[in-house]
Design a protein around this motif. Structure first.
Motif, PDB file in Angstrom:
ATOM      1  N   CYS A  82       0.854  -1.184   0.000  1.00  0.00           N
ATOM      2  CA  CYS A  82       0.000   0.000   0.000  1.00  0.00           C
ATOM      3  C   CYS A  82       0.896   1.242   0.000  1.00  0.00           C
ATOM      4  CB  CYS A  82      -0.916   0.015   1.222  1.00  0.00           C
ATOM      5  SG  CYS A  82      -1.986   1.469   1.291  1.00  0.00           S
ATOM      6  N   GLN A  83       0.637   2.151  -0.918  1.00  0.00           N
ATOM      7  CA  GLN A  83       1.472   3.350  -1.009  1.00  0.00           C
ATOM      8  C   GLN A  83       1.167   4.355   0.090  1.00  0.00           C
ATOM      9  OE1 GLN A  83       0.695   5.165  -4.764  1.00  0.00           O
ATOM     10  NE2 GLN A  83      -1.486   5.384  -4.405  1.00  0.00           N
ATOM     11  N   HIS A  84       0.090   4.169   0.822  1.00  0.00           N
ATOM     12  CA  HIS A  84      -0.272   5.121   1.878  1.00  0.00           C
ATOM     13  C   HIS A  84       0.193   4.664   3.252  1.00  0.00           C
ATOM     14  CE1 HIS A  84      -2.531   7.699  -0.761  1.00  0.00           C
ATOM     15  NE2 HIS A  84      -2.995   6.616  -1.327  1.00  0.00           N
ATOM     16  N   CYS A  85      -0.103   3.440   3.624  1.00  0.00           N
ATOM     17  CA  CYS A  85       0.276   2.970   4.960  1.00  0.00           C
ATOM     18  C   CYS A  85       1.575   2.164   4.940  1.00  0.00           C
ATOM     19  CB  CYS A  85      -0.847   2.150   5.589  1.00  0.00           C
ATOM     20  SG  CYS A  85      -1.277   0.650   4.699  1.00  0.00           S
ATOM     21  N   ARG A  86       2.127   1.880   3.750  1.00  0.00           N
ATOM     22  CA  ARG A  86       3.395   1.165   3.593  1.00  0.00           C
ATOM     23  C   ARG A  86       3.365  -0.248   4.167  1.00  0.00           C
ATOM     24  NH1 ARG A  86       4.555   4.527  -0.032  1.00  0.00           N
ATOM     25  NH2 ARG A  86       5.523   6.503   0.506  1.00  0.00           N
ATOM     26  N   LYS A  87       2.213  -0.883   4.153  1.00  0.00           N
ATOM     27  CA  LYS A  87       2.108  -2.264   4.618  1.00  0.00           C
ATOM     28  C   LYS A  87       1.885  -3.171   3.425  1.00  0.00           C
ATOM     29  CE  LYS A  87       0.318  -1.221   9.206  1.00  0.00           C
ATOM     30  NZ  LYS A  87      -0.773  -1.458  10.149  1.00  0.00           N
TER      31      LYS A  87
END
Length: 161
Positions: A82-87
């Protein structure tokens, strides 16, 4: 009284006790979470120092799983970051709306729509990226040249010629 040899010390108790509950036959160890930081917060730092190998094994296993709560799908070969939460999530939970980043996506897209970048700025950013790639290639080429000279520099004669 404090040094009673018959009474086991607290450090030996922590060394002997298993860090995680034992696995059921035919199943992997249940670490209780898919989140690495949450896993490490549960373990006291003294125990981490004593059982570092076991903690590192647990972190490696947890990192291979989907970060969605209670999802045990392995993402080591196939998964989405995920580019937002980096998970990292499996394909089932990869959409931001599914795993909880939907509101952040809406905010970012609204910001892009209301305040778009000018075409000139976009071109300049692309030029900078291209220049960085050329610089990296040139630096790598120069580094290879230096390492070749260092290893192949024994061809000169020492007789004065």
């Amino acid at each position: 009284m404090a040094d009673d040899p018959n009474k086991p010390s607290t450090s030996s108790k922590t060394e002997d006790a298993p860090l995680f509950p034992p696995a059921k036959p035919g199943k992997g160890v249940d670490y209780g979470t898919n989140n690495t930081l949450e896993l490490l917060e549960r373990i006291p730092s003294q125990v981490v120092d004593l059982k570092l190998d076991e903690v590192l094994t647990a972190v490696k296993e947890v990192d291979k799983l989907c970060d969605y709560p209670r999802c045990k799908t392995k993402t080591s070969l196939m998964g989405q970051d995920c580019q937002h939460c980096r998970k990292r999530f499996c394909f089932k939970h990869g959409l931001p709306e599914v795993h909880g980043c939907g509101e952040e996506i809406k905010r970012d897209e609204r910001k892009k729509f209301l305040h778009p970048k000018p075409a000139k700025t976009i071109r300049q950013e692309e030029d900078v990226k291209h220049a960085k790639k050329r610089l990296d290639a040139k630096l790598k080429e120069m580094q290879l040249g230096r390492t070749q000279k260092a290893t192949g520099g024994g061809s000169k004669k020492k007789n004065g010629k």
